[in-house]
Design a protein around this motif. Structure first.
Motif, mmCIF file in Angstrom:
data_model
loop_
_atom_site.group_PDB
_atom_site.id
_atom_site.type_symbol
_atom_site.label_atom_id
_atom_site.label_comp_id
_atom_site.label_asym_id
_atom_site.label_seq_id
_atom_site.Cartn_x
_atom_site.Cartn_y
_atom_site.Cartn_z
ATOM 1 N N ASP A 20 2.872 -8.329 -1.529
ATOM 2 C CA ASP A 20 2.194 -7.273 -0.776
ATOM 3 C C ASP A 20 0.978 -7.759 -0.008
ATOM 4 O O ASP A 20 0.554 -7.100 0.960
ATOM 5 C CB ASP A 20 1.766 -6.146 -1.723
ATOM 6 C CG ASP A 20 2.957 -5.373 -2.252
ATOM 7 O OD1 ASP A 20 3.586 -4.662 -1.467
ATOM 8 O OD2 ASP A 20 3.265 -5.505 -3.449
ATOM 9 N N SER A 21 0.407 -8.877 -0.400
ATOM 10 C CA SER A 21 -0.850 -9.276 0.202
ATOM 11 C C SER A 21 -0.836 -10.626 0.905
ATOM 12 O O SER A 21 -1.710 -10.913 1.713
ATOM 13 C CB SER A 21 -1.965 -9.297 -0.862
ATOM 14 O OG SER A 21 -1.641 -10.224 -1.892
ATOM 15 N N ARG A 22 0.169 -11.485 0.618
ATOM 16 C CA ARG A 22 0.094 -12.827 1.184
ATOM 17 C C ARG A 22 1.449 -13.512 1.169
ATOM 18 O O ARG A 22 2.395 -13.061 0.513
ATOM 19 C CB ARG A 22 -0.906 -13.687 0.412
ATOM 20 C CG ARG A 22 -0.514 -13.921 -1.038
ATOM 21 C CD ARG A 22 -1.680 -14.508 -1.828
ATOM 22 N NE ARG A 22 -1.327 -14.687 -3.230
ATOM 23 C CZ ARG A 22 -1.050 -15.858 -3.785
ATOM 24 N NH1 ARG A 22 -1.061 -16.951 -3.046
ATOM 25 N NH2 ARG A 22 -0.760 -15.944 -5.068
#
Length: 237
Positions: A20-22
């Motif tokens: 979700d973030s990277r």
């Protein structure tokens, strides 16, 4: 959420994992090797290095074509097999769009293309949307390059067009002759598809509920294989 992405649709072999973030990890090879032999090794090596068990994956994104018939089949078959065995959805994404996503920061028209032989190309016209996704301005197609350039002249007025793709060397002179300064070309690094873009797009589609069962995914060749075309022609006669 955690998505694995696979692109074997052309010369480049690329796999990536995104959450979700990277971008958790990405591996890309531009060697002319047999993707059917190397793709699973690439996936296994990447997952091992990231210490990710396949059971942790939420979905699998794959470049579904157009491109090399054999390459597209290898990627789609691999994604479907893994998704089916893990009981997770699969997301098919255009191979042209995957290359076009390298230019998400470009403000003009984005034109990825692959050589389709006999003066033809696989191509489409896109525009970046908030540096996040691509909007299709003209549908993907297989078309004579000269006809495509005429169409781009008509549909894009005077805005710059950025051409992308590993096959550009075969067509760059013709593109420049027809479009002049309107045609732009990035450095070679922008011509390679990146599985990280596929994974990120697949992740967003999963969140929107657009993942599909493994058996529902089909390749997008944009034309029949030569053997299929000859068979149909023979039957019609």
């Amino acid at each position: 959420m955690c998505v694995l992405a696979i692109d074997t649709s052309n010369l480049v072999l690329s796999v990536a994992v995104v959450d979700d973030s990277r971008v958790r990890g990405e591996w890309t090879s531009n060697l002319n090797k047999n993707h059917s032999v190397t793709v699973m090794d690439g996936i296994s090596t990447l997952l091992d290095e990231l210490n990710i068990d396949p059971a942790e994956l939420t979905g699998i994104a794959v470049a579904k074509g157009p491109g090399s018939y054999t390459g597209v089949r290898i990627g789609v078959a691999t994604a479907k097999s893994m998704a089916w065995s893990l009981g997770i959805p699969v997301i098919g994404i255009s191979s042209l769009e995957a290359v076009g996503m390298n230019a998400l920061s470009f403000t003009g028209g984005i034109v990825p293309l692959f050589d389709a032989r006999r003066g033809q190309v696989y191509t489409g016209l896109y525009r970046s949307k908030d540096c996040q996704t691509l909007d299709a301005l003209l549908p993907e197609r297989i078309i004579l390059l000269t006809d495509w350039l005429d169409l781009l002249q008509q549909e894009t007025s005077g805005e710059p067009l950025l051409f992308l793709g590993e096959d550009l060397d075969k067509h760059r002179d013709v593109i420049s002759d027809v479009l002049g300064e309107k045609a732009m070309f990035a450095t070679p690094a922008f011509n390679h598809p990146r599985a990280a873009h596929l994974a990120w797009t697949g992740l967003q589609q999963l969140k929107e509920g657009k993942g599909i069962p493994a058996h529902d995914l089909v390749p997008e060749y944009l034309q029949l294989a030569e053997a299929e075309a000859k068979w149909i022609e023979k039957q019609e006669k």
